[in-house]
Design an enzyme around this catalytic site. Structure first.
Site, PDB file in Angstrom:
ATOM      1  N   HIS A  72      -4.650 -12.667   9.230  1.00 28.85           N
ATOM      2  CA  HIS A  72      -4.210 -11.328   9.054  1.00 28.85           C
ATOM      3  C   HIS A  72      -4.162 -10.713  10.302  1.00 28.85           C
ATOM      4  O   HIS A  72      -5.120 -10.753  11.038  1.00 28.85           O
ATOM      5  CB  HIS A  72      -4.802 -10.631   7.918  1.00 28.85           C
ATOM      6  CG  HIS A  72      -4.631  -9.204   8.030  1.00 28.85           C
ATOM      7  ND1 HIS A  72      -3.403  -8.810   7.585  1.00 28.85           N
ATOM      8  CD2 HIS A  72      -5.291  -8.268   8.238  1.00 28.85           C
ATOM      9  CE1 HIS A  72      -3.367  -7.537   7.681  1.00 28.85           C
ATOM     10  NE2 HIS A  72      -4.268  -7.121   8.013  1.00 28.85           N
ATOM     11  N   GLU A  91       0.887  -1.080  -0.103  1.00 26.41           N
ATOM     12  CA  GLU A  91       0.052   0.033   0.037  1.00 26.41           C
ATOM     13  C   GLU A  91       0.987   1.258   0.147  1.00 26.41           C
ATOM     14  O   GLU A  91       0.355   2.401   0.066  1.00 26.41           O
ATOM     15  CB  GLU A  91      -0.923   0.131   1.150  1.00 26.41           C
ATOM     16  CG  GLU A  91      -2.079  -1.039   1.387  1.00 26.41           C
ATOM     17  CD  GLU A  91      -2.824  -0.737   2.499  1.00 26.41           C
ATOM     18  OE1 GLU A  91      -3.311   0.322   2.715  1.00 26.41           O
ATOM     19  OE2 GLU A  91      -3.257  -1.857   3.151  1.00 26.41           O
ATOM     20  N   CYS A 150      -4.269  -4.880   2.436  1.00 26.19           N
ATOM     21  CA  CYS A 150      -3.274  -5.918   3.065  1.00 26.19           C
ATOM     22  C   CYS A 150      -3.044  -7.440   2.351  1.00 26.19           C
ATOM     23  O   CYS A 150      -2.192  -7.895   3.135  1.00 26.19           O
ATOM     24  CB  CYS A 150      -3.516  -5.928   4.679  1.00 26.19           C
ATOM     25  SG  CYS A 150      -3.667  -4.299   5.488  1.00 26.19           S
TER      26      CYS A 150
END
Length: 349
Positions: free
Chosen positions: A234, A80, A112
């Protein structure tokens, strides 16, 4: 069977404790820091960015296994925080590790999960026979506006995962994805910091998509959480992966090796690749790993991975590069002023 042939992670040595961030912003700062379960986070050095961290991670991976540079047919860098809006990070990484000219190189973005999307692409190219080896990288110097909840977790780091069919150290048995248009987190062109939907980022964003991809994987593989030795989800903070693992039926012991976020923070695209690296640092032949990434916007990629005998063979030297645990150790701590300088929040005119 296509799989991981080598890997490497990179984490900057600088750190800031979340209590120091909370001290600056006062009010409910300490409560936010405690609730996220993140005690400290990594901070990039003044000359570190997504490209430099990607190069270091890839070099560590190549130190563990000497992959012929002219056989690396693809390099994808998911992030990102690419240094350039128009100029690929992947081309620079390829040049720096001696892999150019490669067959294909590109920068990936899907919040992500850009790093795991890169892994899937490399898998497809290797399976099709178009390339012999592919390098998938997830790395970020994550952004968080001063005083925002993101500032307590947004950190820096990443990992490089090389994919191939030549005696992999970990076979990827299957992958699947779950994606919807759920705008829980975004940053428009030209904006310095992202915005988020607060609690909306948990439900129906993170938890819906992680569970969606995870259930799809378990159904397609005919497995249960107890069939796996390790699980990686995550990790934007310590609270979310701990909660979703329980919701799915995984235990704290299964997620512990890959849960770096309490001492690392959220490396965004690097979060799951770093978790995979930390788990492979301790995994043994025959161990089975369940992985589910998450990217805002929103989607999740799931993987079923089995560690092979090659991880302890002559073709691979795990000790040739630092483990995630070693990278997390002996951090150099900054106060908030130096942290703000490192992150470019304050600059000299």
């Amino acid at each position: 069977m296509v799989g991981i042939i080598t890997y490497g992670a990179y984490i900057p040595r600088y750190r800031i404790k979340t209590e120091d961030i909370a001290r600056v912003w006062g009010a409910n700062g300490p409560e936010i820091a405690a609730g996220l379960g993140v005690k400290e986070k990594s901070v990039p050095d003044l000359d570190e960015d997504t490209i430099s961290m990607s190069v270091e991670a890839a070099r560590y991976a190549l130190a563990r296994r000497d992959v012929p540079r002219d056989a690396i047919g693809a390099i994808y860098v998911g992030s990102e925080s690419h240094p350039y809006a128009v100029k690929p990070s992947a081309a620079t990484v390829g040049e720096a590790i001696g892999a150019t000219p490669v067959m294909t190189a590109a920068d990936y973005e899907f919040a992500c999960k850009a790093g795991t999307a890169a892994i899937q692409t490399c898998m497809g190219l290797v399976k099709s026979g178009m390339i012999k080896y592919g390098c998938a990288i997830g790395a970020d110097t994550a952004q968080g506006a001063p005083g925002d909840a993101l500032e307590y977790t947004a950190s820096a780091g990443g990992a490089a995962i090389f994919i191939g069919e030549d005696n992999p150290i970990a076979e990827i048995n299957h992958t699947c994805s779950f994606t919807t248009d759920t705008p829980d987190f975004w940053r428009r062109e030209g904006q310095e910091y992202p915005r988020h939907g607060g609690r909306f980022s948990g439900d129906p964003a993170y938890f819906k998509h992680i569970q969606g991809a995870a259930h799809l994987m378990l159904e397609q593989m005919g497995t249960e959480p107890s069939d796996y030795d390790y699980a990686i989800f995550h990790q934007p903070n310590a609270k979310f992966p701990t909660r979703v693992s329980k919701m799915l039926g995984f235990t704290g012991e299964q997620i512990k090796p890959g849960l770096a976020v309490p001492r690392l923070g959220n490396t965004y695209s690097g979060a799951v690749p770093v978790g995979i690296s930390a788990t492979l640092d301790v995994a043994k032949p025959g161990d089975r790993i369940f992985v589910t990434s998450y990217g805002s916007g929103a989607g999740s990629d799931a993987f079923d991975i089995t560690v092979t005998d090659a991880i302890e063979s002559d073709v691979f030297d795990r000790s040739a590069a630092p483990t995630v645990e070693e990278l997390l150790a002996n951090g150099k701590y900054l106060d908030y002023a130096l942290y703000a300088k490192h992150k470019g929040k304050i600059v000299m005119q």
